[in-house]
Design an enzyme around this catalytic site. Structure first.
Site, short mmCIF file in Angstrom:
data_model
loop_
_atom_site.label_atom_id
_atom_site.label_comp_id
_atom_site.label_asym_id
_atom_site.label_seq_id
_atom_site.Cartn_x
_atom_site.Cartn_y
_atom_site.Cartn_z
N ARG A 264 -4.16 -0.39 -2.16
CA ARG A 264 -4.35 -1.17 -0.94
C ARG A 264 -5.15 -0.33 0.04
O ARG A 264 -4.63 0.61 0.62
CB ARG A 264 -2.99 -1.56 -0.33
N HIS A 268 -1.36 -3.63 5.47
CA HIS A 268 -0.68 -4.70 4.73
C HIS A 268 -1.22 -6.06 5.16
O HIS A 268 -1.56 -6.91 4.34
CB HIS A 268 0.82 -4.63 4.99
N TYR A 277 2.54 5.28 8.79
CA TYR A 277 3.38 5.70 7.65
C TYR A 277 2.62 6.35 6.50
O TYR A 277 3.23 6.84 5.58
CB TYR A 277 4.21 4.53 7.14
#
Ligand SMILES: Cc1ncc(C[n+]2csc(CCOP(=O)(O)OP(=O)(O)O)c2C)c(N)n1
Ligand SMILES: Cc1ncc(C[n+]2csc(CCOP(=O)(O)OP(=O)(O)O)c2C)c(N)n1
Ligand SMILES: [Mg+2]
Ligand SMILES: [Mg+2]
Lengths: 379, 346, 379, 346
Positions: A264, A268, A277
């Site tokens: 990815r 998100h 993160y």
């Protein structure tokens, strides 16, 4: 104690690959005619253009949430291209190329991100049904795997040679519904292809926090399903293994599980901020070098299938289609509030009738709570 | 338990049949079995799913003989996962099948709550009406059979509060046949509750011809002018027993459809009698009695001659065998509630 | 179309075995002293005697439902024997030997089948806590696997060297809670031993209808857990592999999954009639030849650990204990009805107070519905 | 939205503190975060579980900074399975821990319904009180944030109907601190609902010292003599706005504990005012309003001057963004309901 971001672990690379990161063939290319190759290319590009456009629309508040496929396009594209008309694709929010490849109208893709009621979109967009069947994309994850296997059971029991393909994320494999879908797929030997689009992240969690199994592919062992593990950024590899799986499914050989390893590249979705993160500067570089579109474009050019002129033509055409689609989507007016009651049950109950009347009154500035007999809203 | 003659009477014109139909005496579980068979013969898309429904024929024998007759692709013994059963049934329904999953006991439905909420009740809406979800989930429910924890639950609230699904409950063999057939033919998802305590306790003549009963009409089991008892399932029989044994003219309404409710029949009755008791096995707090009471308050308050009392299970876990009879409502508890509202004066 | 009963498929026998069906060692026996061996034997026998007794009590209506371990005893016994004091065992209804091995009072086992409220049993049976911890046996299946892994997480996070063992059936592996337990066990590397007591049936369904995986052991692959597959009718094999797993868990090596292959010799429980769905005359014979108790007894006698005299002593002692336990269990009087409200929440709410009063009135023949102010039952 | 001054006043004696406590101005999600931190410092057994609660600090940042402070064994990012989270938390609680799982959105709780029903709510009873289940499940709930399906639900009914669990809902930052601390310290399982719509909308001074608020007492937000509004969570603010804008003296009660209910406070208020409106986001049928109405009917019917009206969400799926404001109750809908019961005459 202190942990600020996750340390990423790159998954093993002993997967099936046809086109190497430089766009060179490692082994034979799948048998695809030039126009089929260009169709793949076109879908790659249109996904990028459309998603970019939607991102802008999100920023300006026209659509509410966008989850992109960026960098992962080869997986849904290669998978979807292995199907035929009348097959079924159960997708999530991260398979735009699968939708576009099978001509799900772009305007519908955009519209579904605006938050309009489904009836409103269906009525106001005068679009054609795509040749492949798409059940609705739904928000809760894992669920579609079980439903897809149910769909394939229906085909098996009716001796139809339709195939159901379902996409699931790496994180979603933790759900009970994934377990159920896989298990039922094995027991009933159904014509399904279950593709795990392993982009290594589930929102903020890397896949080492999702499972201790070394690969996702090996999860198939638990269910007696054959599995494949492929370079998810290599559209040829995905296409080839998906085609084998589709063929096996169509000819009564049962279900297959395919892990497509990808990454990815971005957030998100537009509500997410991955800087909080993950520190993926290193990973990004690594995966940018493996970009599925670049790789494929290089190959097409080296094979003489694509040149600057065709490329420009394709890009122009896509821009036009996207612009049209945006216009179409923008033209959708908000739902009639009463729409919220539509398609709850087939027949209107007293309750539905009554609550519609309440809503109606409220919208008219009348007090909706004036019925004290149960008959106040009749006739 | 008192006389049960009343509720056994079939309201035949409701079934839109000619007079004097051929009937066969049978119990409730046999009615389930026959109806499944009838519907499977009638429509090839009807497929049963569940565990233990194949060679065993269901732990209560509801599917007995059906595997032999229809084969393993119509009577599908599945892996032991309620979520898998409901989730694959949902997928089948999206493809035009009419799955009739069985959940062995209502108390084992809970692992399937995800698929239920995400796929079953929402698909029709989510697709703007394009994909239907014609599924009938059969579940034995209710207590009084001295079984282990979770084998005696009555948790219809979880379904009734949920939009996009019907909840139907049969109280007699003949009702079962008509309601189950209609549920299977209906294009909405239906939770079909079978009162297992009276699977075999009560027999009545059931017409042999096909018939259906409406899913949106409560049934007046017994007319009366003093007090309305709203109930369903096995409790209908307890209400009858109480009615026979109390000094009041009791009207008993078998709701049949717990969701959506037939509010007109309910309001008509309470407006007439001015008093109401709800009788159900479920726990009281947010048991369906709460909604019934609230509706009556909202639309017939001025007709009420007394508060509505709820004779129900208690807000506790279903207890051990040794005291389950003290937990469950019965004709006595129903009678007390009737007497309480009869004796009330403002 | 017609299918009356299931055709059984015997699972592969390439599992770990120490004691062959004739009771002869195939390889070294585990290091167990004579008294430990006799303790195993004693538990084998006491299980059989107790369950037989309970079966009689069920027939006469004294207990409501009995599920037997008959023919499967070596699995729970070998597993439990690998533990130490203070460890935890999460069980189902088919691990009586594990309970008895660790001295869970027989009277409690019997009492739990009578359907008394738990408080009633606890109060009326003056019994000692066993040295190993048993959380409650609960009816819904699969659930205990996740809970056990949570228990092991607590140990891991507190750096305790306690081990949690959990037993699950073959059918129960289909539940989402099994999936979750296995997955979390892998990710958190917990000190747990997960034992699948594969008796090849889940009520009426044979394991080929439960999963398409060839073995249950291989399900561990999906979760990155080491696995073992053992002869579940060989108490030595189970003990040895369970001991290794317990040792690994205790020393920080994480969880292990063990499939123990056995066979359900009888009905699922006393409500079940297996003649309706399986024709197991052939299988029965096969598995009777592999009876775990006979096999172990033969070995003990051949080793001189057991002789007729000791055997008779043990049997007498067991008979006495079972008789005592039955007496104890029988002496339990029915619960006070108000018990049903106990231990719902720690403090009594208005509602609980009120409903207790209603029940109380009802039991006294008073009308419970006489409170019309909310204050009717105060003081 | 009207004035929100009333509900921001802290009922300080309720917190059993000396006068004039130090306070800090903060919003609701910050109060969640600070309270988690406080309780984790206070008791080593408090462990947080959930997905995205670690480095990300929760999608709403409720757990921000806690991983860094307490480490990965106290702030546990789990695999993406609600059933796994609740099931392992239950196992941890059986071993003396005090897990505080976060479910990212209330609408994603459903896959955990099995573990919830089988392990969480029943263990204390099943062990005759021997094993406790001190677990606090935090969940953002409610609508009005234009999020996708299942991100806006208000399905507390599923929990309130279930015995063996408390359901608590906070409506302001200071309430949050006291109620969350008490929930975590309480030995029962608690479903702790956080109104995400006002995570950041409303700030108020929150005492910096530790304090707890009782789980069994509703809070009178505003006294009045004409009509009682029963509500909780984000709707408290809508009730205040409505009260400020209506020609009636409105009493507003913030239930705080949805299960069990503080029936005395409720009955006292309605007995005084004689009129009642329930305001909640949940669907109406068997929403908590049904139980409130039924209770009032049962125990205060003779005090009622008008039927009880329920200003609620409709019995439909939570709709798309374009019409979600029409679905959700707000101060207007509350006002209409208040006016309707004020104008009613028998
Ligand atoms: C049942 C459920 N729980 C939680 C969520 C919230 N959620 C949405 S996407 C997501 C992560 C999914 O990760 P993955 O399966 O890897 O898919 P990806 O986003 O990487 O494509 C989560 C937790 C959800 N949609 N459904
Ligand atoms: C969630 C749930 N669903 C269904 C049941 C009913 N049930 C009890 S035991 C059983 C079969 C379990 O089979 P298996 O796991 O193989 O264990 P075995 O009985 O063979 O020891 C079933 C279906 C249950 N107890 N819990
Ligand atoms: Mg992912
Ligand atoms: Mg088994």
């Amino acid at each position: 104690m202190s942990q600020k971001t996750w340390a990423e672990e790159r998954p093993p690379e002993d997967f099936y690959r046809i086109l190497d990161p430089e766009g060179k063939l490692q082994t034979d290319a799948p048998e695809l005619a030039d126009d089929e190759l260009l169709e793949l290319y076109r879908t790659f590009l249109s996904t990028r253009v459309l998603e970019e456009k939607m991102l802008n629309m999100q920023r300006s508040g026209e659509v509410s949430l966008v989850a992109r496929t960026f960098g992962e396009e080869a997986t849904p594209l290669g998978g979807a291209a292995a199907l035929q008309s009348d097959d079924w694709i159960f997708y999530t929010y991260r398979q735009t190329p699968a939708l576009l490849y099978w001509d799900l109208p772009m305007a519908e893709v955009i519209a579904s991100a605006t938050g309009h009621e489904p009836e409103t979109i269906a009525e106001q967009l005068d679009t054609e049904d795509p040749p492949v069947n798409f059940p609705p994309g739904y928000t809760p994850i894992g669920v579609n795997v079980t439903n897809a296997v149910g769909s394939a059971m229906a085909d098996a029991f009716n001796d139809r040679d339709t195939v159901t393909m379902v996409f699931t994320g790496d994180g979603s494999t933790s759900q009970g519904s994934f377990h159920d879908g896989m298990n039922f797929a094995g027991v009933f030997d159904v014509p399904a292809v279950i593709i795990c689009q392993n982009n290594q992240w589930a929102i903020s969690e890397p896949s080492q926090r999702q499972t201790a199994s070394e690969t996702f592919a090996q999860k198939a062992d638990a269910y007696g399903l054959p599995n494949e593990r492929v370079d998810g950024n290599d559209v040829f590899a995905v296409y080839e293994k998906a085609s084998e799986a589709v063929e096996r499914a169509r000819s009564g050989g049962g279900a297959t599980f395919i892990e497509c390893v990808t990454y990815r590249m971005g957030a998100h979705n537009t509500s997410d901020n991955p800087d909080l993160y993950r520190d993926d500067s290193e990973q990004r570089e690594y995966w940018e070098d493996r970009d599925p579109v670049d790789r494929f474009e290089t190959y097409l050019r080296s094979e003489g299938v694509l040149d600057d002129e065709t490329d420009a033509e394709i890009r122009d055409e896509i821009d036009e289609r996207v612009t049209d689609a945006v216009d179409q989507a923008r033209s959708i007016s908000n739902s009639e509030p009463e729409r919220m009651f539509d398609n709850t049950l087939h027949e209107r109950s007293w309750r539905e009738h009554h609550q519609r009347a309440e809503l109606h009154r409220e919208l008219n500035g009348d007090n909706p709570f004036v019925d004290f007999t149960g008959e106040g809203f009749d006739g | 338990m008192g006389s049960e003659s009343e509720q056994l009477e079939l309201n035949t014109d409701e079934m839109s049949m000619e007079s004097e139909p051929d009937t066969e005496e049978m119990n409730l579980i046999t009615a389930v079995n026959r109806t499944l068979r009838q519907e499977m013969n009638r429509n090839e898309s009807v497929r049963l799913l569940g565990y233990d429904i194949g060679p065993l024929g269901g732990v209560y024998r509801g599917t007995e003989g059906l595997l032999e007759e229809f084969g393993g692709e119509r009577v599908i013994d599945t892996p032991l996962s309620e979520n898998g059963i409901i989730g694959t049934a949902a997928g089948m329904a999206m493809r035009g099948e009419r799955p009739v999953p069985e959940i062995e006991f209502m108390g084992f439905f809970y692992p399937a709550f995800g698929q239920f909420m995400y796929a079953v009740v929402k698909t029709y809406k989510r697709t703007g009406g394009e994909l239907e979800m014609p599924m009938t989930v059969r579940m034995p429910y209710g207590g009084g059979v001295k079984a282990l924890e979770y084998h005696q639950e009555s948790t219809e609230t979880y379904f009734v509060h949920t939009p996009g699904v019907r909840v139907v409950c049969a109280s007699t063999p003949a009702q079962t046949k008509g309601l189950l057939a209609e549920s299977i033919r209906n294009d909405d998802p239906v939770i079909f509750l079978e009162p297992k305590k009276i699977y075999r306790g009560v027999e009545e003549p059931v017409p042999t011809d096909e018939y259906t009963l409406p899913l949106d009409e409560a049934r007046v089991v017994r007319s009366g002018s003093d007090v309305t008892v709203l109930t369903w399932g096995a409790m209908v029989h307890q209400a009858n027993a109480a009615a026979a044994d109390v000094d009041a003219d009791v009207e008993i309404i078998d709701l049949r459809s717990l969701s959506p409710l037939d509010i007109e029949t309910i309001l008509d009755s309470v407006s007439k009698t001015g008093r109401c008791v709800v009788l159900h096995e479920a726990r009281r707090t947010l048991g369906l009695g709460a909604e019934l009471s609230a509706l009556i308050n909202e639309y017939a308050l001025d007709r009420l001659k007394a508060p509505i009392k709820r004779a129900t299970g208690y807000d506790a876990h279903f207890p051990g065998h040794d005291i389950e009879d003290d937990y469950l409502p019965d004709d006595d508890r129903a009678r007390y509630a009737i007497q309480a509202v009869m004796n009330y004066e403002f």
